[in-house]
Design a protein around this motif. Structure first.
Motif, PDB file in Angstrom:
ATOM      1  N   ILE A  17      67.589  -8.297   2.113  1.00  0.00           N
ATOM      2  CA  ILE A  17      67.498  -7.091   2.954  1.00  0.00           C
ATOM      3  C   ILE A  17      66.028  -6.657   3.069  1.00  0.00           C
ATOM      4  O   ILE A  17      65.535  -6.377   4.161  1.00  0.00           O
ATOM      5  CB  ILE A  17      68.348  -5.929   2.372  1.00  0.00           C
ATOM      6  CG1 ILE A  17      69.831  -6.317   2.293  1.00  0.00           C
ATOM      7  CG2 ILE A  17      68.174  -4.654   3.220  1.00  0.00           C
ATOM      8  CD1 ILE A  17      70.738  -5.261   1.670  1.00  0.00           C
ATOM      9  N   LEU A  18      65.350  -6.628   1.930  1.00  0.00           N
ATOM     10  CA  LEU A  18      63.950  -6.162   1.920  1.00  0.00           C
ATOM     11  C   LEU A  18      63.065  -7.051   2.797  1.00  0.00           C
ATOM     12  O   LEU A  18      62.192  -6.567   3.517  1.00  0.00           O
ATOM     13  CB  LEU A  18      63.411  -6.128   0.488  1.00  0.00           C
ATOM     14  CG  LEU A  18      64.032  -5.084  -0.447  1.00  0.00           C
ATOM     15  CD1 LEU A  18      63.523  -5.268  -1.874  1.00  0.00           C
ATOM     16  CD2 LEU A  18      63.747  -3.656   0.026  1.00  0.00           C
ATOM     17  N   LYS A  19      63.304  -8.351   2.747  1.00  0.00           N
ATOM     18  CA  LYS A  19      62.474  -9.283   3.522  1.00  0.00           C
ATOM     19  C   LYS A  19      62.670  -9.043   5.024  1.00  0.00           C
ATOM     20  O   LYS A  19      61.718  -9.038   5.804  1.00  0.00           O
ATOM     21  CB  LYS A  19      62.838 -10.723   3.162  1.00  0.00           C
ATOM     22  CG  LYS A  19      61.820 -11.715   3.704  1.00  0.00           C
ATOM     23  CD  LYS A  19      62.128 -13.120   3.278  1.00  0.00           C
ATOM     24  CE  LYS A  19      61.081 -14.058   3.887  1.00  0.00           C
ATOM     25  NZ  LYS A  19      61.363 -15.448   3.578  1.00  0.00           N
ATOM     26  N   LYS A  20      63.916  -8.829   5.426  1.00  0.00           N
ATOM     27  CA  LYS A  20      64.196  -8.605   6.851  1.00  0.00           C
ATOM     28  C   LYS A  20      63.739  -7.228   7.313  1.00  0.00           C
ATOM     29  O   LYS A  20      63.461  -7.010   8.482  1.00  0.00           O
ATOM     30  CB  LYS A  20      65.706  -8.741   7.120  1.00  0.00           C
ATOM     31  CG  LYS A  20      66.213 -10.164   7.044  1.00  0.00           C
ATOM     32  CD  LYS A  20      67.488 -10.347   7.838  1.00  0.00           C
ATOM     33  CE  LYS A  20      67.153 -10.588   9.310  1.00  0.00           C
ATOM     34  NZ  LYS A  20      68.331 -10.859  10.121  1.00  0.00           N
ATOM     35  N   TYR A  21      63.688  -6.293   6.373  1.00  0.00           N
ATOM     36  CA  TYR A  21      63.345  -4.903   6.738  1.00  0.00           C
ATOM     37  C   TYR A  21      62.213  -4.409   5.825  1.00  0.00           C
ATOM     38  O   TYR A  21      62.442  -3.705   4.839  1.00  0.00           O
ATOM     39  CB  TYR A  21      64.592  -4.015   6.625  1.00  0.00           C
ATOM     40  CG  TYR A  21      65.666  -4.455   7.587  1.00  0.00           C
ATOM     41  CD1 TYR A  21      65.675  -4.001   8.903  1.00  0.00           C
ATOM     42  CD2 TYR A  21      66.640  -5.379   7.202  1.00  0.00           C
ATOM     43  CE1 TYR A  21      66.635  -4.450   9.804  1.00  0.00           C
ATOM     44  CE2 TYR A  21      67.600  -5.830   8.094  1.00  0.00           C
ATOM     45  CZ  TYR A  21      67.589  -5.357   9.399  1.00  0.00           C
ATOM     46  OH  TYR A  21      68.526  -5.806  10.297  1.00  0.00           O
ATOM     47  N   PRO A  22      60.973  -4.759   6.160  1.00  0.00           N
ATOM     48  CA  PRO A  22      59.846  -4.450   5.262  1.00  0.00           C
ATOM     49  C   PRO A  22      59.534  -2.966   5.103  1.00  0.00           C
ATOM     50  O   PRO A  22      58.796  -2.597   4.193  1.00  0.00           O
ATOM     51  CB  PRO A  22      58.664  -5.189   5.906  1.00  0.00           C
ATOM     52  CG  PRO A  22      59.118  -5.671   7.228  1.00  0.00           C
ATOM     53  CD  PRO A  22      60.596  -5.583   7.306  1.00  0.00           C
ATOM     54  N   ASN A  23      60.121  -2.116   5.936  1.00  0.00           N
ATOM     55  CA  ASN A  23      59.875  -0.673   5.775  1.00  0.00           C
ATOM     56  C   ASN A  23      60.759  -0.036   4.699  1.00  0.00           C
ATOM     57  O   ASN A  23      60.524   1.106   4.299  1.00  0.00           O
ATOM     58  CB  ASN A  23      60.111   0.063   7.100  1.00  0.00           C
ATOM     59  CG  ASN A  23      59.033  -0.288   8.103  1.00  0.00           C
ATOM     60  OD1 ASN A  23      57.900  -0.571   7.729  1.00  0.00           O
ATOM     61  ND2 ASN A  23      59.398  -0.302   9.379  1.00  0.00           N
ATOM     62  N   ILE A  24      61.769  -0.751   4.289  1.00  0.00           N
ATOM     63  CA  ILE A  24      62.642  -0.195   3.237  1.00  0.00           C
ATOM     64  C   ILE A  24      61.893  -0.214   1.906  1.00  0.00           C
ATOM     65  O   ILE A  24      61.260  -1.211   1.555  1.00  0.00           O
ATOM     66  CB  ILE A  24      63.971  -0.992   3.136  1.00  0.00           C
ATOM     67  CG1 ILE A  24      64.777  -0.829   4.433  1.00  0.00           C
ATOM     68  CG2 ILE A  24      64.789  -0.552   1.933  1.00  0.00           C
ATOM     69  CD1 ILE A  24      66.089  -1.612   4.470  1.00  0.00           C
ATOM     70  N   ILE A  25      61.965   0.908   1.206  1.00  0.00           N
ATOM     71  CA  ILE A  25      61.254   1.025  -0.083  1.00  0.00           C
ATOM     72  C   ILE A  25      62.172   0.555  -1.210  1.00  0.00           C
ATOM     73  O   ILE A  25      63.337   0.974  -1.292  1.00  0.00           O
ATOM     74  CB  ILE A  25      60.817   2.489  -0.339  1.00  0.00           C
ATOM     75  CG1 ILE A  25      59.880   2.956   0.784  1.00  0.00           C
ATOM     76  CG2 ILE A  25      60.167   2.638  -1.704  1.00  0.00           C
ATOM     77  CD1 ILE A  25      59.600   4.453   0.771  1.00  0.00           C
ATOM     78  N   SER A  26      61.617  -0.301  -2.046  1.00  0.00           N
ATOM     79  CA  SER A  26      62.384  -0.806  -3.180  1.00  0.00           C
ATOM     80  C   SER A  26      62.194   0.120  -4.385  1.00  0.00           C
ATOM     81  O   SER A  26      61.086   0.558  -4.671  1.00  0.00           O
ATOM     82  CB  SER A  26      61.901  -2.218  -3.505  1.00  0.00           C
ATOM     83  OG  SER A  26      62.190  -2.547  -4.836  1.00  0.00           O
ATOM     84  N   ILE A  27      63.297   0.405  -5.071  1.00  0.00           N
ATOM     85  CA  ILE A  27      63.243   1.238  -6.284  1.00  0.00           C
ATOM     86  C   ILE A  27      63.898   0.460  -7.410  1.00  0.00           C
ATOM     87  O   ILE A  27      65.009  -0.057  -7.222  1.00  0.00           O
ATOM     88  CB  ILE A  27      64.039   2.560  -6.111  1.00  0.00           C
ATOM     89  CG1 ILE A  27      63.764   3.249  -4.777  1.00  0.00           C
ATOM     90  CG2 ILE A  27      63.873   3.484  -7.315  1.00  0.00           C
ATOM     91  CD1 ILE A  27      62.536   4.082  -4.698  1.00  0.00           C
ATOM     92  N   GLY A  28      63.260   0.392  -8.549  1.00  0.00           N
ATOM     93  CA  GLY A  28      63.914  -0.294  -9.661  1.00  0.00           C
ATOM     94  C   GLY A  28      62.959  -0.587 -10.783  1.00  0.00           C
ATOM     95  O   GLY A  28      61.758  -0.358 -10.688  1.00  0.00           O
ATOM     96  N   LYS A  44      62.005   3.386 -14.871  1.00  0.00           N
ATOM     97  CA  LYS A  44      62.432   2.727 -16.113  1.00  0.00           C
ATOM     98  C   LYS A  44      63.940   2.491 -16.113  1.00  0.00           C
ATOM     99  O   LYS A  44      64.434   1.461 -16.506  1.00  0.00           O
ATOM    100  CB  LYS A  44      62.059   3.601 -17.314  1.00  0.00           C
ATOM    101  CG  LYS A  44      60.687   3.301 -17.877  1.00  0.00           C
ATOM    102  CD  LYS A  44      60.516   4.101 -19.150  1.00  0.00           C
ATOM    103  CE  LYS A  44      59.092   3.978 -19.644  1.00  0.00           C
ATOM    104  NZ  LYS A  44      58.813   4.934 -20.704  1.00  0.00           N
ATOM    105  N   ASN A  45      64.660   3.500 -15.694  1.00  0.00           N
ATOM    106  CA  ASN A  45      66.120   3.406 -15.632  1.00  0.00           C
ATOM    107  C   ASN A  45      66.632   4.546 -14.752  1.00  0.00           C
ATOM    108  O   ASN A  45      65.834   5.297 -14.178  1.00  0.00           O
ATOM    109  CB  ASN A  45      66.743   3.467 -17.030  1.00  0.00           C
ATOM    110  CG  ASN A  45      66.227   4.653 -17.812  1.00  0.00           C
ATOM    111  OD1 ASN A  45      66.244   5.779 -17.306  1.00  0.00           O
ATOM    112  ND2 ASN A  45      65.755   4.413 -19.023  1.00  0.00           N
ATOM    113  N   LEU A  46      67.941   4.674 -14.672  1.00  0.00           N
ATOM    114  CA  LEU A  46      68.511   5.700 -13.780  1.00  0.00           C
ATOM    115  C   LEU A  46      68.693   7.049 -14.471  1.00  0.00           C
ATOM    116  O   LEU A  46      69.203   7.993 -13.873  1.00  0.00           O
ATOM    117  CB  LEU A  46      69.857   5.229 -13.229  1.00  0.00           C
ATOM    118  CG  LEU A  46      69.823   4.000 -12.307  1.00  0.00           C
ATOM    119  CD1 LEU A  46      71.241   3.526 -12.009  1.00  0.00           C
ATOM    120  CD2 LEU A  46      69.117   4.313 -11.000  1.00  0.00           C
TER     121      LEU A  46
END
Lengths: 291, 297
Positions: A17-28, A44-46
């Motif tokens: 998903i991230l590769k196809k949509y580079p504007n999406i922010i990854s959290i983790g 660090k965690n949720l």
């Protein structure tokens, strides 16, 4: 326009998903693969999501969870720990934010499949008690339902998703793909079951269309076309020139599963771009570079 | 019979324990919080609820287990879901996992609550759609689901008791207790709500009778749910009036007309499923039940 954030960017589906949509922010806590251009925010965690307070987002794709039914079916606590508890934590945070859409993922296995051969739509009855894995996904749906007033959500009941990944996964296609580069003779449990296989890149488009829709509730995501595992193994066998044999073992799920995706089409006008063969060829070609 | 009551120091649990003790059964009571020293129960233990301890307890080979542990008050759980999840859901799953792994598999009765129905002004049947609106209600509902799951998959006999509003001597919360306290301390007081809310208020002795009869009749519960209630609804206003009359005091009261987010207008039980199993029990007349409660405070 506010941002969309994604949890679980280092797993199987997240990076696609991230590769196809580079504007999406990854959290983790783990960064997505380094070739991706997406912004990543480390947590660090949720348990403490204060870091997200300063991010302007109103859509969330939540991929944290375990789809390893082999392990969860041996131990319910793993299903509770990896599927149920993270969802509670994120909902507790999001209920105080103004969210337009939250998407999480359960499984098509929740359906009762009373009449094999007939397509299964969201209106079909479910059997949430059939095994630990399905029950953990059912608990997730109950949690989403509980928070629905403060967090408008979509629950995606996902079909058999496949695609390229560097991760070791228990699912059919990644297992075969990992084996074709290492072994001469490859075995699968059974080639008879009929399933709806969706290529991850197609699923990514469907998910992003859904997150931008006004719909809330449950929706099936698949291609709407089902094939026997035999078709899939023969395609991979032809590409890789490796023999793939059936152990003819009993499978736990239904033998024939046909997904009705009319609702998905109605909400998003989405169509799959890849045929099964095209998706498997792309998966093979990408994964060839990993070995 | 050898009976185990998790949560046997609480209001319903302690009354159940005393009932069985009076009837010459062997009772073991466990709590994860604190032992109520006022209870004269010999086998009353505080333990940590985990699989190791549950498995050790199951070696006593009980004939019947009640699980009434966990949070029992919507008010206390309104801001912290983890309190309910940790004290009720996780511990119930631990117990079920322990039973799954143990040779001894006695029937287990889980105390759920009327609140799982959510807002529904109809006479509530067990098969109605559930709509939990508080953490407390959600947790009870998830436990009900777990009960059904463990029955279906691991052949553990589990019954679910959906307990409606219960009152009586020993309970130090909810409308009957609160009103008595106010009558005794003031001649002009306020009662929460509009007074028109309807509750299926049941006296503790009748609830114990219903529960024990049900568990006696259904030796192998199959994940089914049963309403535990009086089956006779009253408005809160009528209950307050009755208590004032019992007190013989000249007091004025009015209603706050306020509502908390989890307050529902009516809770009316349909008892037909439970009554089909146990028959219609002779209930304590409401005035007598309120008088007994009044005199105990």
């Amino acid at each position: 326009m506010k941002n969309t954030i994604l949890f679980g960017g280092s797993g199987f589906f997240g990076p696609i998903i991230l590769k196809k949509y580079p504007n999406i922010i990854s959290i983790g806590r783990t960064k997505p693969p380094k070739e991706l251009k997406n912004k990543h925010i480390h947590i660090k965690n949720l348990n403490n999501l204060k870091k997200l307070d300063s991010i302007d987002f109103d859509k969330v794709i939540f991929l944290i969870g375990s789809s390893n039914h082999h392990i969860i079916n041996k131990n319910i606590n793993i299903g509770v720990k990896y599927n149920f508890e993270p969802l509670i934590k994120i909902m507790e945070y999001l209920k105080n934010r103004k969210i337009k859409k939250f998407i999480c993922f359960t499984t098509i296995l929740l359906y009762k499949n009373e009449k094999p051969g007939k397509t299964v739509s969201e209106k079909n009855k479910t059997d949430p008690y059939k095994n630990n894995y399905v029950f953990s996904k059912h608990l997730m749906e109950e949690v989403v339902n509980f928070y629905k007033k403060s967090v408008p959500s979509i629950v995606v009941r996902l079909c058999n998703i496949y695609g390229y990944s560097k991760l070791k996964r228990p699912d059919l296609v990644p297992t075969i793909m990992q084996d074709v580069f290492k072994k001469n003779k490859i075995f699968v449990w059974n080639t008879k079951p009929i399933r709806d296989f969706i290529f991850a890149e197609d699923a990514a488009d469907a998910v992003v269309k859904l997150v931008n829709s006004t719909y809330t509730g449950v929706v099936n995501v698949g291609t709407g076309k089902s094939f026997p595992v035999e078709t899939l193994t023969s395609i991979i066998s032809n590409i890789s020139k490796k023999k793939i044999l059936s152990k003819n073992k009993k499978v736990s799920g239904p033998y024939k599963f046909l997904t009705n995706i009319n609702l998905l089409k109605k909400i998003t006008k989405w169509k799959s771009k890849y045929t099964l063969k095209e998706g498997l060829v792309k998966t093979y070609n990408v994964m060839k570079n990993y070995h | 019979m050898k009976i185990c009551i998790f949560g046997g120091n609480g209001f319903i649990g302690s009354n159940l324990a005393n009932y069985y003790l009076k009837n010459n059964h062997k009772v073991y009571v466990y709590t994860q919080t604190k032992i109520n020293k006022d209870l004269k129960i010999k086998n009353n233990f505080k333990i940590k609820y985990n699989e190791k301890n549950f498995i050790a307890i199951l070696k006593k080979k009980f004939d019947l287990i009640y699980f009434l542990s966990g949070n029992s008050n919507q008010e206390t759980s309104k801001s912290d879901i983890y309190y309910d999840l940790n004290s009720t859901f996780n511990t119930f799953i631990s117990l079920l996992e322990s039973v799954k792994k143990s040779k001894s598999k006695p029937p287990i009765w889980f105390a759920s609550s009327v609140v799982v129905y959510g807002s529904n002004n109809k006479s509530l049947k067990e098969n109605f759609e559930r709509n939990p609106i508080s953490y407390y209600a959600l947790t009870k509902y998830l436990c009900e689901n777990a009960g059904k799951f463990y029955y279906d998959n691991f052949n553990i006999n589990i019954g679910i008791m959906r307990i409606f509003s219960t009152f009586g001597p020993g309970l130090k919360k909810l409308v009957v207790y609160d009103t008595i306290k106010k009558i005794n301390s003031s001649n002009n007081f306020k009662v929460f709500g509009t007074g028109n809310e309807i509750r299926d208020l049941a006296f503790i002795d009748d609830q114990v009778k219903t529960i024990t009869l049900l568990c006696d009749k259904i030796k192998k519960p199959q994940g089914d749910i049963y309403n535990i209630a009086a089956g006779k609804p009253y408005t809160i206003k009528s209950i307050v009036k009755k208590l004032v009359k019992i007190s013989k005091k000249k007091v004025l009261f009015k209603f706050t007309k306020k509502r908390r987010f989890f307050d529902t207008k009516n809770f009316i039980a349909n008892k037909s499923k439970t009554n089909k199993i146990i028959g219609v029990i002779n209930k304590t007349p409401i005035n007598l039940a309120l008088k007994k409660t009044y005199n105990s405070i």
